[in-house]
Design an enzyme around this catalytic site. Structure first.
Site, mmCIF file in Angstrom:
data_model
loop_
_atom_site.group_PDB
_atom_site.id
_atom_site.type_symbol
_atom_site.label_atom_id
_atom_site.label_comp_id
_atom_site.label_asym_id
_atom_site.label_seq_id
_atom_site.Cartn_x
_atom_site.Cartn_y
_atom_site.Cartn_z
ATOM 1 N N SER A 180 -26.743 -11.345 -15.802
ATOM 2 C CA SER A 180 -25.606 -12.264 -15.726
ATOM 3 C C SER A 180 -24.307 -11.670 -16.250
ATOM 4 C CB SER A 180 -25.931 -13.554 -16.464
ATOM 5 O OG SER A 180 -26.187 -13.285 -17.812
ATOM 6 N N HIS A 208 -30.047 -17.252 -12.794
ATOM 7 C CA HIS A 208 -28.804 -17.078 -12.033
ATOM 8 C C HIS A 208 -29.076 -16.834 -10.550
ATOM 9 C CE1 HIS A 208 -25.755 -17.235 -15.174
ATOM 10 N NE2 HIS A 208 -26.648 -16.665 -15.956
ATOM 11 N N LYS A 239 -28.231 -24.849 -14.152
ATOM 12 C CA LYS A 239 -27.198 -24.050 -13.489
ATOM 13 C C LYS A 239 -26.978 -24.573 -12.066
ATOM 14 C CE LYS A 239 -27.361 -20.235 -16.677
ATOM 15 N NZ LYS A 239 -28.407 -19.477 -17.371
HETATM 16 C C1 LIG Z 1 -28.969 -19.565 -18.768
HETATM 17 C C2 LIG Z 1 -30.129 -18.650 -18.907
HETATM 18 C C3 LIG Z 1 -31.247 -19.018 -19.652
HETATM 19 C C4 LIG Z 1 -31.294 -20.299 -20.443
HETATM 20 O O1 LIG Z 1 -31.411 -21.393 -19.615
HETATM 21 P P1 LIG Z 1 -31.269 -22.856 -20.262
HETATM 22 O O2 LIG Z 1 -32.015 -23.742 -19.334
HETATM 23 O O3 LIG Z 1 -29.804 -23.127 -20.334
HETATM 24 O O4 LIG Z 1 -31.889 -22.762 -21.611
HETATM 25 C C5 LIG Z 1 -32.335 -18.172 -19.669
HETATM 26 N N1 LIG Z 1 -32.309 -16.996 -18.998
HETATM 27 C C6 LIG Z 1 -31.233 -16.601 -18.287
HETATM 28 C C7 LIG Z 1 -31.257 -15.297 -17.557
HETATM 29 C C8 LIG Z 1 -30.108 -17.406 -18.237
HETATM 30 O O5 LIG Z 1 -29.034 -17.000 -17.555
#
Ligand SMILES: *Cc1c(COP(=O)(O)O)cnc(C)c1O
Length: 393
Positions: A180, A208, A239
């Site tokens: 990311s 992502h 997301k």
């Molecule tokens: C955003 C993200 C997480 C965490 O996800 P949440 O549901 O917000 O806890 C875990 N791994 C990656 C690669 C992320 O980008």
């Protein structure tokens, strides 16, 4: 308290202290900040622009009306509704796995997944740029830890061989599907080949990617045609799928069954609230029909990338709506982000320790809610400020 004060002072003096900008509107392609200014938002994980979709709001409301505000229980005591089970069925169906299990967040899913599966005779081989929650999850297991240079398949092959030579019984390779901070997609096909050669397992965190990468938005395993060769997939409802909350592990039935019995963040933490579950189900259903939104998102990414390259900026990543504008110096990147906000463009600068020293960048994230006009206005603002600051001609 003296130690706390010193730590805070240190963060401020190193320029690492984070402040939070206050929004007074829903999350969207445009958001309103506290001073009343409407700004174009290029830093949300709201890839498909669904965070304020009335259908999701309505589904969350309906679920809350029917099942109440909260479960006040972990899943195995009295916190499982038919809605939770529906979400797990539909998540697995969307991703093409046998089963899935939900958590309060993907941070918890990644914290949960390694410990029940791997013990001290096993090994986990992890990409150096993996997300913090994967790193923490690996720490919570007793398996031996190995790291390979990010996205370097030769190094991965070497490190897996090393783990095998050290006597590991089971080796699991763990990777982000998309990195990311850089906007690169992992080469899962190459990784699965290496895993097959060494009889290793593959775990992918697709936060992502779920909803907008690959055919039908089914993620990086679908993009690379390796859905059946990835053993563990984790992801988030926070997301692209609407930006609410909740995470999941999608895997074979027995693996999910073991998680329900042994995963600590599942056993010892509250069940997802009904509103979030209802919203997530609606998000999944909307995403299955969102070809037009996905096309818009990828068009926006191409348009921004082309415009910014033409303007002379150095861009990171490839083939993903995360497009980092590489600046180098941390203070310069921060100043640029501030000046963009003055022109109505909301972006964030990332610097050490989130990214390596002297690779500060403005990480932009495209969004299906943006129009061609929004993209062009943003490129023009970057170009004007970049030239004022002497970064581009
Ligand atoms: C955003 C993200 C997480 C965490 O996800 P949440 O549901 O917000 O806890 C875990 N791994 C990656 C690669 C992320 O980008």
């Amino acid at each position: 308290m003296e130690r706390v004060h010193n730590q805070l002072d240190e963060l401020r003096s190193e320029g690492l202290y984070k402040t939070e900008r206050t929004l007074v509107s829903p999350q969207g392609g445009t958001v309103t900040v506290l001073d009343g200014q409407a700004v174009l938002n290029f830093c949300a994980n709201n890839y498909l622009g669904m965070a304020d979709d009335p259908r999701l709001v309505q589904a969350a409301n309906a679920a809350m009306t029917r099942y109440g505000y909260g479960m006040a229980s972990v899943r195995f005591i009295c916190g499982t509704t038919e809605l939770h089970q529906e979400l797990e069925r539909e998540t697995a169906e969307f991703l093409g796995t046998e089963a899935s299990i939900t958590f309060a967040a993907c941070f918890d899913a990644n914290g949960a997944v390694f410990e029940p599966l791997l013990g001290e005779r096993d090994a986990i081989v992890s990409d150096t740029l993996n997300h913090a929650s994967i790193i923490d999850g690996i720490r919570l297991s007793k398996a031996a830890r190995y790291r390979y240079r990010t996205r370097d398949l030769d190094d991965l092959d070497r490190v897996v061989s090393e783990a095998v030579a050290d006597g590991a019984e089971t080796v699991m390779i763990a990777t982000d599907g998309v990195f990311s901070m850089d906007g690169f997609i992992a080469d899962l096909s190459g990784m699965c080949d290496i895993a097959d050669r060494h009889d290793a397992l593959v775990m992918v965190d697709d936060c992502h990617a779920t909803g907008f990468v690959g055919p039908g938005g089914r993620g990086t395993p679908a993009l690379h045609g390796v859905v059946d060769r990835v053993d563990i997939l984790t992801g988030t409802f926070g997301k692209a799928l609407g930006g609410g909350m909740g995470g999941f592990i999608a895997a074979r039935t027995e693996v999910v069954e073991l998680m329900r019995q042994r995963a600590r963040p599942y056993l010892f933490s509250n069940a997802l609230a009904p509103g979030l579950v209802g919203g997530a189900i609606a998000g999944l259903r909307l995403v299955a029909e969102a070809d037009e939104r996905r096309a818009q998102l990828h068009r926006n990414a191409r348009r921004f990338r082309e415009g910014m390259s033409t303007a002379g900026f150095d861009l990171g990543g490839a083939g993903h709506p995360i497009i980092p504008v590489m600046i180098g110096d941390a203070a310069t990147a921060a100043e640029m982000a501030d000046r963009l906000l003055e022109r109505g463009i909301y972006v964030i600068a990332f610097s050490y320790p989130v990214v390596p020293k002297d690779t500060a960048r403005i990480r932009t994230q495209m969004n299906a809610a943006h129009t061609d006009e929004d993209i062009d206005r943003t490129v023009a603002a970057f170009a004007a400020i970049g030239s004022e600051m002497g970064l581009v001609a």
